[in-house]
Design a protein around this motif. Structure first.
Motif, mmCIF file in Angstrom:
data_model
loop_
_atom_site.group_PDB
_atom_site.id
_atom_site.type_symbol
_atom_site.label_atom_id
_atom_site.label_comp_id
_atom_site.label_asym_id
_atom_site.label_seq_id
_atom_site.Cartn_x
_atom_site.Cartn_y
_atom_site.Cartn_z
ATOM 1 N N VAL A 107 -22.266 11.943 46.851
ATOM 2 C CA VAL A 107 -22.432 13.292 47.387
ATOM 3 C C VAL A 107 -22.423 13.225 48.906
ATOM 4 C CG1 VAL A 107 -23.951 15.312 47.445
ATOM 5 C CG2 VAL A 107 -23.770 13.959 45.354
ATOM 6 N N LEU A 108 -23.112 12.233 49.445
ATOM 7 C CA LEU A 108 -23.178 12.044 50.890
ATOM 8 C C LEU A 108 -22.293 10.866 51.287
ATOM 9 C CD1 LEU A 108 -27.044 12.398 51.226
ATOM 10 C CD2 LEU A 108 -25.331 14.131 51.765
ATOM 11 N N ILE A 109 -21.591 11.006 52.421
ATOM 12 C CA ILE A 109 -20.765 9.902 52.884
ATOM 13 C C ILE A 109 -21.221 9.485 54.269
ATOM 14 C CG2 ILE A 109 -18.742 10.469 51.495
ATOM 15 C CD1 ILE A 109 -17.526 11.644 54.126
ATOM 16 N N PRO A 110 -21.051 8.213 54.591
ATOM 17 C CA PRO A 110 -20.527 7.172 53.718
ATOM 18 C C PRO A 110 -21.570 6.701 52.705
ATOM 19 C CG PRO A 110 -21.144 6.232 55.834
ATOM 20 C CD PRO A 110 -21.364 7.716 55.931
ATOM 21 N N SER A 111 -21.087 6.272 51.550
ATOM 22 C CA SER A 111 -21.915 5.629 50.534
ATOM 23 C C SER A 111 -21.299 4.271 50.238
ATOM 24 C CB SER A 111 -21.979 6.466 49.257
ATOM 25 O OG SER A 111 -22.770 7.613 49.439
ATOM 26 N N THR A 112 -22.128 3.255 50.204
ATOM 27 C CA THR A 112 -21.651 1.891 49.997
ATOM 28 C C THR A 112 -22.207 1.364 48.677
ATOM 29 O OG1 THR A 112 -21.672 1.610 52.403
ATOM 30 C CG2 THR A 112 -21.480 -0.379 51.077
ATOM 31 N N VAL A 113 -21.301 0.865 47.836
ATOM 32 C CA VAL A 113 -21.656 0.363 46.513
ATOM 33 C C VAL A 113 -21.352 -1.133 46.481
ATOM 34 C CG1 VAL A 113 -21.245 0.628 44.027
ATOM 35 C CG2 VAL A 113 -21.083 2.622 45.523
ATOM 36 N N PHE A 114 -22.217 -1.898 45.836
ATOM 37 C CA PHE A 114 -22.092 -3.353 45.797
ATOM 38 C C PHE A 114 -21.848 -3.834 44.370
ATOM 39 C CE2 PHE A 114 -24.906 -2.116 49.239
ATOM 40 C CZ PHE A 114 -24.386 -2.800 50.319
ATOM 41 N N PHE A 115 -21.013 -4.877 44.230
ATOM 42 C CA PHE A 115 -20.726 -5.497 42.938
ATOM 43 C C PHE A 115 -20.802 -7.003 43.088
ATOM 44 C CE2 PHE A 115 -18.530 -1.480 42.793
ATOM 45 C CZ PHE A 115 -18.697 -1.043 41.491
ATOM 46 N N PHE A 116 -21.041 -7.678 41.953
ATOM 47 C CA PHE A 116 -20.923 -9.135 41.906
ATOM 48 C C PHE A 116 -20.390 -9.492 40.536
ATOM 49 C CE2 PHE A 116 -22.261 -13.508 41.321
ATOM 50 C CZ PHE A 116 -21.880 -14.073 42.528
ATOM 51 N N ASN A 117 -19.248 -10.176 40.500
ATOM 52 C CA ASN A 117 -18.581 -10.536 39.241
ATOM 53 C C ASN A 117 -18.464 -9.327 38.304
ATOM 54 O OD1 ASN A 117 -18.217 -13.113 40.147
ATOM 55 N ND2 ASN A 117 -19.917 -13.984 38.995
ATOM 56 N N ALA A 118 -17.999 -8.226 38.855
ATOM 57 C CA ALA A 118 -17.741 -6.964 38.142
ATOM 58 C C ALA A 118 -19.012 -6.260 37.666
ATOM 59 C CB ALA A 118 -16.774 -7.166 36.982
ATOM 60 N N HIS A 119 -20.183 -6.738 38.078
ATOM 61 C CA HIS A 119 -21.438 -6.063 37.741
ATOM 62 C C HIS A 119 -21.890 -5.244 38.950
ATOM 63 C CE1 HIS A 119 -22.181 -8.048 33.929
ATOM 64 N NE2 HIS A 119 -21.778 -9.178 34.492
#
Length: 151
Positions: free
Chosen positions: A78-90
């Motif tokens: 909804v709000l930018i910027p938004s940062t999403v984290f992954f590790f080995n597709a999780h």
């Protein structure tokens, strides 16, 4: 600075980078290249990417790309910027004392804050954790008033 970082504009590109980034933290910044806060964050991400290259990959996701609405909805961007984290597709989550553990909303105050967060996520992921505690002090964590529709 965003020309240094890969920009993803299709669902296939996002799927591929999530699936194929192994044994490294994948950082996806959802936002717009025209937004001033996104540009500030992109500068921090670009300046950090070399130092993090042994254990992290950074990519930008253009939220205006029609095909990527599925991710914008899924991660409730909804709000930018938004940062999403992954590790080995999780999907990696982080408890930063905010109601939303699924993403980092806003920019980081400095390059070192971002590096500290990515290192904490990497260390937690290597121990098999899917949620880690934010290593930053509370005053360095952006606060946003979340408004809930139809509650």
């Amino acid at each position: 600075m965003s020309f240094i970082l890969q920009t993803l504009t299709t669902k296939q590109e996002v799927n591929r980078v999530i699936r194929d980034t192994l044994d490294k933290v994948l950082i996806l910044r959802f936002g717009r290249a025209s937004d001033s806060i996104c540009l500030q964050l992109d500068d921090i991400l670009a300046k950090s990417s070399r130092e993090l290259s042994k254990f992290a990959v950074v990519a930008l996701v253009d939220i205006d790309a029609e095909e990527l609405n599925i991710y914008v909805k899924y991660f409730d961007i909804v709000l930018i910027p938004s940062t999403v984290f992954f590790f080995n597709a999780h999907h990696m989550k982080m408890d930063s004392g905010t109601p939303d553990h699924t993403k980092w909303v806003g920019s980081f105050q400095c390059k070192q804050d971002f590096i500290d967060v990515v290192e904490a996520i990497f260390r937690g992921a290597m121990k098999g954790k899917l949620i880690v505690s934010c290593p930053l002090p509370p005053e360095k964590i952006p606060r946003f008033q979340l408004l809930f529709k139809d509650v």
